[in-house]
Design an enzyme around this catalytic site. Structure first.
Site, PDB file in Angstrom:
ATOM      1  N   LYS A  12      77.039  68.241  -5.987  1.00 42.34           N
ATOM      2  CA  LYS A  12      78.424  67.844  -5.718  1.00 42.34           C
ATOM      3  C   LYS A  12      79.363  69.035  -5.869  1.00 42.34           C
ATOM      4  O   LYS A  12      80.219  69.282  -5.023  1.00 42.34           O
ATOM      5  CB  LYS A  12      78.818  66.713  -6.671  1.00 42.34           C
ATOM      6  CG  LYS A  12      80.160  66.068  -6.361  1.00 42.34           C
ATOM      7  CD  LYS A  12      80.359  64.853  -7.255  1.00 42.34           C
ATOM      8  CE  LYS A  12      81.691  64.167  -6.990  1.00 42.34           C
ATOM      9  NZ  LYS A  12      81.870  62.972  -7.840  1.00 42.34           N
ATOM     10  N   GLU A  20      70.681  74.555 -12.532  1.00 39.84           N
ATOM     11  CA  GLU A  20      69.286  74.396 -12.129  1.00 39.84           C
ATOM     12  C   GLU A  20      69.158  74.426 -10.606  1.00 39.84           C
ATOM     13  O   GLU A  20      68.229  75.039 -10.056  1.00 39.84           O
ATOM     14  CB  GLU A  20      68.725  73.075 -12.663  1.00 39.84           C
ATOM     15  CG  GLU A  20      68.651  72.970 -14.174  1.00 39.84           C
ATOM     16  CD  GLU A  20      69.902  72.354 -14.792  1.00 39.84           C
ATOM     17  OE1 GLU A  20      69.815  71.878 -15.939  1.00 39.84           O
ATOM     18  OE2 GLU A  20      70.961  72.349 -14.118  1.00 39.84           O
ATOM     19  N   GLY A  24      77.387  60.967  -9.092  1.00 39.10           N
ATOM     20  CA  GLY A  24      76.070  61.465  -8.701  1.00 39.10           C
ATOM     21  C   GLY A  24      74.983  60.421  -8.771  1.00 39.10           C
ATOM     22  O   GLY A  24      74.134  60.325  -7.876  1.00 39.10           O
ATOM     23  N   ARG A  25      74.982  59.599  -9.812  1.00 36.53           N
ATOM     24  CA  ARG A  25      73.908  58.618  -9.983  1.00 36.53           C
ATOM     25  C   ARG A  25      74.061  57.434  -9.023  1.00 36.53           C
ATOM     26  O   ARG A  25      73.188  56.578  -8.959  1.00 36.53           O
ATOM     27  CB  ARG A  25      73.862  58.140 -11.436  1.00 36.53           C
ATOM     28  CG  ARG A  25      75.162  57.547 -11.956  1.00 36.53           C
ATOM     29  CD  ARG A  25      75.115  57.422 -13.481  1.00 36.53           C
ATOM     30  NE  ARG A  25      76.384  57.042 -14.071  1.00 36.53           N
ATOM     31  CZ  ARG A  25      77.360  57.886 -14.352  1.00 36.53           C
ATOM     32  NH1 ARG A  25      77.232  59.167 -14.061  1.00 36.53           N
ATOM     33  NH2 ARG A  25      78.485  57.463 -14.922  1.00 36.53           N
ATOM     34  N   GLU A  32      73.333  56.995 -18.606  1.00 37.59           N
ATOM     35  CA  GLU A  32      74.420  57.932 -18.322  1.00 37.59           C
ATOM     36  C   GLU A  32      75.720  57.182 -18.071  1.00 37.59           C
ATOM     37  O   GLU A  32      76.803  57.692 -18.356  1.00 37.59           O
ATOM     38  CB  GLU A  32      74.075  58.812 -17.114  1.00 37.59           C
ATOM     39  CG  GLU A  32      75.053  59.967 -16.928  1.00 37.59           C
ATOM     40  CD  GLU A  32      74.567  61.011 -15.945  1.00 37.59           C
ATOM     41  OE1 GLU A  32      74.013  62.035 -16.390  1.00 37.59           O
ATOM     42  OE2 GLU A  32      74.744  60.801 -14.726  1.00 37.59           O
ATOM     43  N   HIS A  84      48.461  48.561 -20.772  1.00 36.92           N
ATOM     44  CA  HIS A  84      47.473  49.362 -21.487  1.00 36.92           C
ATOM     45  C   HIS A  84      48.124  50.549 -22.176  1.00 36.92           C
ATOM     46  O   HIS A  84      47.432  51.494 -22.569  1.00 36.92           O
ATOM     47  CB  HIS A  84      46.385  49.829 -20.515  1.00 36.92           C
ATOM     48  CG  HIS A  84      45.643  48.699 -19.884  1.00 36.92           C
ATOM     49  ND1 HIS A  84      44.495  48.161 -20.420  1.00 36.92           N
ATOM     50  CD2 HIS A  84      45.915  47.960 -18.776  1.00 36.92           C
ATOM     51  CE1 HIS A  84      44.068  47.162 -19.655  1.00 36.92           C
ATOM     52  NE2 HIS A  84      44.922  47.018 -18.651  1.00 36.92           N
ATOM     53  N   LYS A 125      75.562  71.959 -22.018  1.00 42.99           N
ATOM     54  CA  LYS A 125      75.671  72.953 -20.943  1.00 42.99           C
ATOM     55  C   LYS A 125      76.493  74.160 -21.404  1.00 42.99           C
ATOM     56  O   LYS A 125      76.162  75.307 -21.097  1.00 42.99           O
ATOM     57  CB  LYS A 125      76.318  72.329 -19.710  1.00 42.99           C
ATOM     58  CG  LYS A 125      75.488  71.281 -19.001  1.00 42.99           C
ATOM     59  CD  LYS A 125      76.245  70.758 -17.795  1.00 42.99           C
ATOM     60  CE  LYS A 125      75.485  69.680 -17.052  1.00 42.99           C
ATOM     61  NZ  LYS A 125      76.228  69.162 -15.884  1.00 42.99           N
TER      62      LYS A 125
END
Length: 496
Positions: free
Chosen positions: A172, A178, A233-234, A319, A349, A461
């Site tokens: 964005k 990253e 963003g999410r 978030e 399991h 950050k």
């Protein structure tokens, strides 16, 4: 008056867009539901829903609307932001995406670079739809590069063919560390394999709100797809962030993905609270918080195609609603529980021992699909076993079992929902994701939490920058860097 099991059973069944919600094992009686709906009305949930779709600044900390619903508004009904209809811009992006799909030839590999909301949604959809029987696919290798760890980068670059690779950079702000570092590494790889600057510019695409930064990076302006500040963003998979879905499975399937989400939005917007699936799911979780003070809940899709769904949901829920103060800055009594899960029956399991006999009550959302996910001769028989396990686990958790041996005693009264999808395709995947998005928003409103900001991720950050500088400089920590003694010692340990 004696209870009527059949009538009680009907009261626990709800549906929207052919998705059925069975809340029978929530342990909530008629009086409980009545109280919950009164609580929802007192929380002004109906007004919040109206404000959300009207483009009001429900993200109060940033004074922004949260209009991801506009990204799947296929009817193009006007949606106003500051008096301007945003739908023409959204529709223009659809047209550009469709045109790109129609001209996308000779591509063997797509490297989608993004992290968080720029990664989870499209990755989930690509993985889920790959299992849809008969779905048409271009057969490209779709690579998702998120982690800054070069192991991920190396794995992708060993497989991709540089002469026929396209790169989609999703950020964005176009400043996400990253993402930009990984993008630079991929560009270097292209150069190292003889690609010219012109060829690289042709191979690069960007999805961003910062067009100048994308151009400065070397992306051709015609290859940049816009992002807007009213999309978190999410919540962004419905935008050009979902470009990999359209490229891999065709624009028509992407439209079906949007259509399923839009249909669920219309239900959330217009259905009475007492029939509203996202609201009912939100209220059932709130009930378990108030009754058991739950700290976590699990989501178990009995479909291997949805194995990424819990990971997507972790970001969406935690978030959005992982907050300790409300919209007014006051401490909250409840906020988001820890979310975990994986596909059944594998999950049985792994951690179901804890769900059945652990000391903590952990509510569960079971997700089942009526139709098997393959055309193999064994598909129906395998699917019966899969569904029988899903139903059996829910029953065992709810009813338990008493024995003289404490080790073999199941306490029961472990609440769960059962969601049933008719099938898994692009439409129902879109509807499922929108169901949970709207449930998350409803929970935020019930807790009086802003579900649309995430200030908690910023501190780490900020601290990472001087720490990285110290690691680079042999462990030298500047006095005003804000690095404490423990971290300084760890820097020296890593540099030793």
């Amino acid at each position: 008056m004696p209870s009527n099991p059949a009538a009680d059973r009907l009261k626990s069944l709800f549906s929207a867009q052919d998705i059925v919600l069975d809340s029978a094992y929530q342990g909530i009686d008629a009086a409980g539901w009545k109280s919950l709906f009164s609580q929802a009305k007192a929380s002004k949930l109906e007004q919040f829903i109206a404000d959300l779709f009207a483009g009001k600044p429900v993200n109060n900390s940033e004074n922004r609307p949260a209009l991801h619903s506009a990204l799947r508004n296929l009817d193009k009904t006007p949606v106003l932001v500051n008096g301007k209809d945003i739908m023409p811009e959204v529709a223009q992006v659809w047209h550009r995406m469709e045109a790109l799909c129609n001209s996308w030839v000779g591509v063997t590999d797509v490297i989608h670079i993004g992290i968080g909301g720029s990664d989870f949604g499209p990755r989930l959809a690509i993985e889920a739809l790959a299992h849809v029987p008969g779905i048409e696919s271009r057969g490209m290798r779709m690579h998702f590069l998120a982690n800054i760890d070069t192991a991920d980068l190396n794995r992708i670059l060993q497989r991709a063919l540089p002469n026929s690779t396209r790169v989609i950079i999703v950020s964005k702000s176009f400043t996400t560390l990253e993402t930009t570092m990984n993008a630079k590494a991929v560009v270097k790889w292209l150069k190292d394999h003889g690609r010219t600057d012109s060829q690289i510019s042709h191979a690069l695409y960007a999805v961003t709100a910062n067009v100048p930064a994308a151009e400065a990076f070397g992306v051709n302006k015609d290859n940049i797809y816009p992002f807007w500040d009213w999309v978190g963003g999410r919540y962004s998979v419905w935008s050009a962030v979902g470009l990999p879905i359209a490229l891999q499975y065709g624009f028509e399937n992407f439209k079906q993905f949007l259509a399923g989400a839009q249909a669920m939005d219309q239900h959330f917007k217009s259905a009475p609270l007492e029939e509203n699936l996202p609201v009912i799911m939100a209220l059932s979780l709130l009930y378990q918080q108030e009754k058991y003070n739950i700290k976590s809940y699990a989501v178990i899709p009995y479909a291997d195609a949805l194995d990424w769904f819990p990971k997507w949901l972790q970001q969406l829920d935690m978030e959005s609603n992982g907050k300790s103060v409300d919209r007014d800055g006051k401490p909250v009594k409840f906020s988001c529980p820890v979310v975990f899960g994986s596909s059944g029956s594998n999950a049985q399991h792994s951690y179901f021992q804890l769900l059945h006999q652990g000391t903590e009550v952990i509510p569960i959302d079971f997700i089942a699909i009526r139709e098997p996910m393959s055309h193999l001769p064994e598909a129906k028989a395998h699917h019966r076993i899969l569904l029988s396990n899903c139903l059996a686990q829910a029953q065992a958790l709810a009813n338990g079992k008493k024995t003289d041996n404490p080790n073999n005693t199941y306490p029961g009264k472990r609440p769960s929902n059962l969601l049933i999808l008719p099938k898994l395709n692009a439409y129902y995947l879109g509807a499922l994701l929108a169901l949970y998005e709207n449930r998350t928003a409803a929970l935020g409103a019930l807790w009086n939490i802003n579900s649309f900001d995430q200030p908690g991720v910023e501190l780490g950050k900020v601290l990472a920058k001087p720490i990285e500088a110290a690691l680079k400089n042999g462990g030298t920590v500047l006095a005003d860097a804000g690095i404490d003694e423990v971290t300084a010692a760890r820097i020296n340990l890593l540099n030793s």
